[in-house]
Design a protein around this motif. Structure first.
Motif: not given
Length: 60
Positions: A38-49
């Motif tokens: 997982c990338t930082f971006t992917a983690f943040v996107v999932e958290a925002v979703k």
């Protein structure tokens, strides 16, 4: 109310967007994804979703 459990996602298709995070938050995310694909971006996107889904549930 259906509560979806947070899962560390794989890398999604994304558009570049600049955002600032407090250093402690960056460190926590980096620790959470260490050893995963997982990338930082992917983690943040999932958290925002997940946050957006939660807000929608609160509206109902």
């Amino acid at each position: 109310m259906i509560v979806r459990k947070f899962k560390i996602p794989s890398v999604p298709m994304t558009t570049n967007k600049s955002i600032r995070f407090p250093n402690p938050v960056i460190e926590q995310v980096e620790n959470a994804i260490r050893g995963t694909d997982c990338t930082f971006t992917a983690f943040v996107v999932e958290a925002v979703k997940l946050a957006l889904e939660s807000l929608e549930e609160d509206k109902k």
